[in-house]
Design an enzyme around this catalytic site. Structure first.
Site, short mmCIF file in Angstrom:
data_model
loop_
_atom_site.label_atom_id
_atom_site.label_comp_id
_atom_site.label_asym_id
_atom_site.label_seq_id
_atom_site.Cartn_x
_atom_site.Cartn_y
_atom_site.Cartn_z
N HIS A 1 -2.64 6.63 4.70
CA HIS A 1 -1.24 6.60 4.85
C HIS A 1 -0.61 7.79 4.60
O HIS A 1 -1.12 8.43 3.60
CB HIS A 1 -0.66 5.38 4.02
CG HIS A 1 -0.80 4.08 4.84
ND1 HIS A 1 -1.31 4.00 5.90
CD2 HIS A 1 -0.07 2.97 4.10
CE1 HIS A 1 -1.16 2.64 6.15
NE2 HIS A 1 -0.71 1.94 5.02
N CYS B 1 0.85 -1.23 -0.02
CA CYS B 1 -0.10 0.00 -0.21
C CYS B 1 0.94 1.34 -0.04
O CYS B 1 0.42 2.19 -0.55
CB CYS B 1 -1.07 0.10 1.20
SG CYS B 1 -0.18 -0.51 2.68
#
Length: 333
Positions: free
Chosen positions: A238, A131
């Site tokens: 994130h 990711c």
């Protein structure tokens, strides 16, 4: 569409698996039939999907004996190592979200905005990157094409959802004072400079994933890369501070224009009005957001970037579904 496509979702009840289903509903791919699989523990679960109720089946070795064309896997590396080759041997194209196949030489590692052409040489399995790597390379690729990247310094601030549902619970319950179950230390009110296991070189596996995957996706082993990955008390999204040094000189305004025109990128960069990307902006979005774009005055040709994305969507489920769209375009249309 010449062929009626049949698609399987493996790990359909997990955090990423459920997001697969949500993204598939939004994208509405030309799929005639879906099959939902999970472990024996989750088999029998009822799931509302595409306006009908599905019963999740237990994943078994004969699960792919029914002409399934594409399978999205998000059930962990050990499951993928065992079942992806079985599925591929039955003529199914596997798009795998785990770390199992990413660095295998004959497995494409794909971010559709960056290297969609790699899908064409697959041998039955296509890997979805980490990711944190996905959101970074979406921003870096157009800059690499123009200025050639010499060196990257990654510092990540990764949400607890990246550690799955248990990571999410650690923050939720930790805010109420409960001890951690997933992380080695409390994450509420804390940051933990440790994601995945430590390796002999002192880096964590997550840090080495970012280093190695970036080079593979950008097709350039000459790029010098270092990384520090940190878990922060954020539920979803994130964030990354990315310091890039180029071989060529750049004009800052031109660089910003390149990013504004890049596929899948949203530039959110207006310091005068305190506008910059944050996890609360990106949750539920598929684009990668970039801001705090400024020259690194400590080197000859460097730039600092602040990059934020929804790690469960673009960082996992959406990227895999985008790969599936390309697979359909290349092989089934």
């Amino acid at each position: 569409m010449a062929k009626k496509i049949r698609m399987a979702i493996v790990g359909a009840t997990g955090m990423v698996g459920r997001t697969f289903l949500k993204v598939l509903e939004e994208k509405n791919l030309p799929v005639e039939e879906y099959f939902l699989f999970a472990s024996s523990r989750s088999a029998g679960t009822k799931v509302e999907f595409m306006g009908k109720e599905y019963t999740v089946e237990e994943l078994k070795e004969d699960s792919f004996d029914r002409g399934i064309d594409i399978a999205l896997f998000s059930a962990g590396a050990s499951t993928s190592l065992h079942f992806a080759p079985i599925a591929a041997s039955k003529g199914c194209i596997v798009i795998d979200n785990s770390s199992a196949w990413r660095m295998e030489k004959d497995v494409p590692l794909v971010v559709p905005e960056v290297n969609p052409e790699d899908i064409k040489w697959h041998k039955g399995i296509i890997a979805n990157p980490n990711c944190s790597t996905i959101q970074a390379v979406v921003v870096l690729k157009p800059l690499h094409d123009r200025y050639k990247i010499k060196r990257i310094v990654y510092s990540t601030y990764q949400a607890v959802s990246g550690a799955g549902y248990q990571g999410y619970l650690d923050l939720e319950e930790g805010l109420k004072g409960a001890p951690p179950k997933k992380f080695p230390y409390p994450i509420a009110g804390n940051v933990i400079p440790h994601i995945d296991v430590f390796l002999e070189n002192g880096y964590t596996k997550e840090e080495m994933k970012m280093i190695n995957e970036t080079r593979k996706i950008l097709h350039d082993d000459s790029i010098k890369i270092t990384a520090t990955t940190v878990r922060v008390p954020v539920f979803n999204g994130h964030s990354e501070s990315i310091n890039v040094e180029f071989e060529k000189q750049f004009d800052l305004e031109e660089l910003k224009e390149i990013l504004k025109n890049a596929k899948g990128v949203v530039v959110q960069d207006d310091p005068a009005n305190l506008l910059y990307p944050m996890p609360i902006y990106v949750s539920g979005k598929d684009e990668v957001y970039v801001g705090r774009i400024r020259r690194d005055e400590s080197v000859e040709s460097g730039v600092n970037l602040w990059v934020v994305a929804d790690n469960i969507r673009k960082g996992a489920a959406t990227n895999a579904v985008q790969i599936a769209e390309k697979v359909i375009e290349y092989f089934f249309s």
